[in-house]
Design a protein around this motif. Sequence first.
Motif, short mmCIF file in Angstrom:
data_model
loop_
_atom_site.label_atom_id
_atom_site.label_comp_id
_atom_site.label_asym_id
_atom_site.label_seq_id
_atom_site.Cartn_x
_atom_site.Cartn_y
_atom_site.Cartn_z
N VAL A 1 17.37 43.78 83.17
CA VAL A 1 18.03 43.96 84.46
C VAL A 1 16.96 44.32 85.49
CG1 VAL A 1 19.72 45.30 85.77
CG2 VAL A 1 20.17 44.70 83.37
N PHE A 2 16.76 43.43 86.45
CA PHE A 2 15.77 43.64 87.50
C PHE A 2 16.41 44.33 88.70
CE2 PHE A 2 13.45 41.40 91.17
CZ PHE A 2 12.52 42.41 91.28
N GLY A 3 15.74 45.36 89.22
CA GLY A 3 16.23 46.02 90.42
C GLY A 3 17.27 47.09 90.15
N ALA A 4 17.41 47.56 88.92
CA ALA A 4 18.31 48.68 88.63
C ALA A 4 17.65 49.98 89.10
CB ALA A 4 18.61 48.74 87.14
N PHE A 5 18.48 50.87 89.56
CA PHE A 5 18.00 52.14 90.09
C PHE A 5 18.15 53.21 89.02
CE2 PHE A 5 19.18 55.87 92.97
CZ PHE A 5 17.86 56.26 93.10
N VAL A 6 17.01 53.75 88.54
CA VAL A 6 17.00 54.73 87.45
C VAL A 6 16.65 56.10 88.02
CG1 VAL A 6 16.07 55.32 85.20
CG2 VAL A 6 16.25 52.92 85.87
N VAL A 7 17.44 57.11 87.63
CA VAL A 7 17.30 58.45 88.20
C VAL A 7 17.19 59.48 87.08
CG1 VAL A 7 18.39 60.18 89.70
CG2 VAL A 7 18.76 57.75 90.13
N SER A 8 16.36 60.50 87.30
CA SER A 8 16.31 61.64 86.37
C SER A 8 16.60 62.92 87.14
CB SER A 8 14.93 61.74 85.70
OG SER A 8 13.92 61.95 86.66
N THR A 9 17.33 63.82 86.50
CA THR A 9 17.58 65.15 87.05
C THR A 9 17.19 66.18 86.01
OG1 THR A 9 19.86 65.29 86.24
CG2 THR A 9 19.54 64.25 88.37
N ASP A 10 16.74 67.35 86.46
CA ASP A 10 16.28 68.35 85.51
C ASP A 10 17.45 69.16 84.95
OD1 ASP A 10 16.97 70.31 87.38
OD2 ASP A 10 14.90 70.64 88.03
N GLU A 11 17.12 70.19 84.16
CA GLU A 11 18.16 70.97 83.49
C GLU A 11 19.07 71.70 84.47
OE1 GLU A 11 16.97 72.94 79.55
OE2 GLU A 11 15.04 72.66 80.56
N GLN A 12 18.59 71.96 85.66
CA GLN A 12 19.40 72.61 86.68
C GLN A 12 20.27 71.61 87.44
OE1 GLN A 12 19.45 76.00 86.92
NE2 GLN A 12 18.10 75.84 85.14
N GLY A 13 20.10 70.33 87.14
CA GLY A 13 20.84 69.29 87.83
C GLY A 13 20.18 68.80 89.10
N VAL A 14 18.98 69.31 89.39
CA VAL A 14 18.26 68.94 90.61
C VAL A 14 17.51 67.63 90.40
CG1 VAL A 14 16.48 69.65 92.26
CG2 VAL A 14 18.04 71.35 91.27
N LEU A 15 17.56 66.75 91.39
CA LEU A 15 16.85 65.49 91.30
C LEU A 15 15.37 65.70 91.03
CD1 LEU A 15 18.35 63.38 94.22
CD2 LEU A 15 18.36 62.77 91.81
N ALA A 16 14.82 64.88 90.14
CA ALA A 16 13.41 65.01 89.79
C ALA A 16 12.63 63.76 90.16
CB ALA A 16 13.26 65.29 88.30
N ALA A 17 13.15 62.58 89.83
CA ALA A 17 12.43 61.34 90.09
C ALA A 17 13.38 60.17 90.01
CB ALA A 17 11.28 61.16 89.08
#
Length: 888
Positions: A232-248
């Motif tokens: 899948v090209f162009g999918a948006f991948v997100v990570s959040t830390d243990e506190q739920g705060v956006l990381a990358a």
Amino acid sequence: MRRSNLKCRALWISLLLLLWISQSAYVVFTLKELIPVVWIPGDFPIRMRIWQGFTDQAPNVVKGSNPKLALREALDSWARTSSLTITLAPDTPIQEVGLDNANVITIADTTNNRNAVGSAQALSLFWWVGSTMKETDVVFNPARTFSTLETTDRNVNNLFSIALHEFGHSWNLGHSIPRTSTMFFQGGVFGFGFNQLAWDDIAGINISYSLVGLSQITGSISGKVTRAGSPVFGAFVVSTDEQGVLAASTVTLPDGTYKLQFLPPGKYTVYVEPLDGLMTPDALTGGVFERPIVTDFLPKFYNDSTEAAVTVASDATGVDLAVTQGNATVDDPTFLGTTANPSSAFSVSTSSAEVFQGLNTNFIVSGKGIDSLRSDKGIVFLGPNLATGAAARSGNLTNGVPFKIFALTIPAGTTKGEYSVVLQPTNGQVGFLTGALTVFSPFRFLQAFAQFAHVPNSASSGLFLINTNLNKPALGKISTRGDTGTVTVVPLGSLAQDASSNLSFTLNPGGAVSVKTGGSTTFVGSLRAGADHNIGGTVLFETSSGTTGVGSSRPLYSFVAPIDVSNAGNGSNTGLAVTNLEERPAKVFLQVQDKAGILLGSTIVDLAANGQIARFIGQLLSTVPANFQGTLVGTANRKVAATVIRTSPGVFTTFPVIQNRVAQRSFYSQFANAGDLTSELLLVNPSPLRTATALVQVRNSDGSAAAVTLNGELLGDGKKSVVVPPLGMVSLKTGGAATLVGSVEVFSEIPVGGVVLFNSPSIGTTGVGESFPLTKMVLPVSRSASPSTDTGIALVNTEDRPVTLKLTVRDQDGNVVRGPKQITLNARAQLARFPNESPLELALDANFTGSIWIEADGQVAATVLRLSPGVLTTFPAISLEDFITPAG
């Protein structure tokens, strides 16, 4: 460069961004061949030039704004958080964008500029050869209105935030997807989070221009997104830390792979969503993303779990996500907001909603499919911090678009940062509003001090805070924290303690508070003071080894410090105090090199959440020789504050760390060789990639070139050219019999920073950082008859014409007690005086605590001088120049 000699391509990247500077800058402009386009170190510095008409006199800039300061701060923000070398050259008469061998920032109303920018708020253009950047221009739309004065008028655009976004493009970053990102394709309104780039933006710029040691204190998550076995090209991948705060976050490449880099160690939740919301494939920025992008798939959590299930110690690989074809019932709605009263009228926007810790409110979502959300738990947040109740109200906006309002509680201990909203319709499909809610402290204006201590009968610390807002009182909290980050009660004068062991204060407009530690309990740690309006501050340390002062440290991720260790002669030693300003653990990479920039060793220091360390260099690194001069580089994976500590027999002094920046000129407004007093100028090159050549000019107090002896060399005209290697240092110490009282100016093509150390057997040693030209400043003043103590100021005119200064004295309540009084400084002249000396003659009482406010019709640099029996200390004046001025 000439157009005819270049095989060039031009990419125009436009528009806006959200003010609160956060996720994500992970879309790097990459050619179709998957080669990133970058500036190369051999072409550093990147010389940016502002059109000379870009002032508040321009018809579309709000009067009273400070656009050039905002542009400089935006450039500094990128320079301080990467290995880029950027300079802000003198203003230019060039007013139009175009390929002309000049990197121009303009707002001029010309046909060419209007045609280039179109309907966008601003536009970044850049040209490259092969994969090497060669030129960039930024144009602000002459048909729009811009300001640096905070306002709720959505027809007025935040010049700083838009500049920050466009400069991100100028280095090679593309548009990002989270609403709270600097590089989000839409925004430009005023908000709360304008102070500094957030981690994801920093990680993005470091993909191409990495800080020293950043890879050693971070890890990554990588994997592949597939649908029915195909990438899948162009999918948006997100990570959040243990506190739920956006990381990358990032976008998958044509083969479906992705990599989230520079993640602080910890556990993360990972999810993927299509670019079918506000951010669509059309908003991506060319290059590899010019080919068709897949958007018809359902959002998905990794392992179908909202838990933080991916552990990052170094590199976590194989974090694959298999998605299903389809279109979610609800995903990335257009509108959102918050309201205290769900039954009353409310407003919504496409921006991220902003809330304060300790607030009970209601969260509004509106858009296609919102009416299908569950009434209970229709929206949830990742992590343990935030909780929503049942829907408090639902209906349709005036345009017929459905909305729902959910009760939302933000506990006082909620981790500050950006949170994604998980949407849960009745059919069980999930949707995401990535970075849709940002949590701030209600006391968002911070003064941070990495070292604060009290040792009964041996050492105490004094805190001086000033409300720099003359229109509104400032309410705030002071917290003192030990090495573990726990709030520790340290008595400070009459300040009252609240239920959380913080100390509360209220400052009248222009008012001040001066307090000192007391009691019988030993404390060594850090202090931070936060307020709801702008404040400035200074800490004074009083020990058996003397008195020293230091200004607050801006939140930072990287710094350089000069180091001096000697077991002979004066027996000096240098240490570092660092405090973690975040509610999550941090790692700090420390590297030491000699004056020539040759590496001696490195280490990694762990800091608890809000924790602190104070160590001498030998305690941190055993590889540092017993007799050594050099530099220490620090890189952190969370926001920290840092202060240098220096000791020698009977002497204790502190001074600020040095950061990369764009200014090529710096000033040291007090430099002297008189009696037993000598001055030592330490110049540090914060660039890890380029050698700096600096021209040092020493001047007498009347502004003329001074004959001075530096390192045993007599300089008849006060000039000396020095070469500073990457991350290296040069030391210049006065000597000889000639008396000198004056100032120093340093100019360098590659920006260098520095510190002046004053050494005297009779009045001790003190250090102060460089001074930058200002037109408005304030200095704390403390005078006493017994013991005899006074506070003065050293001023230097940085211009080639006379400058008139207006001085106003205020007491602790903010009342004007003297002035305004005018004095004039001749071109390049220097003045070092105490308040009651001529020509200041302010006639202050023998016992007085307050502040002196200075306004100038030109630029001056300043250092505060404090003299008590046998002790001289120096610290910086507090700048009153704001790149964004808060409302009121």
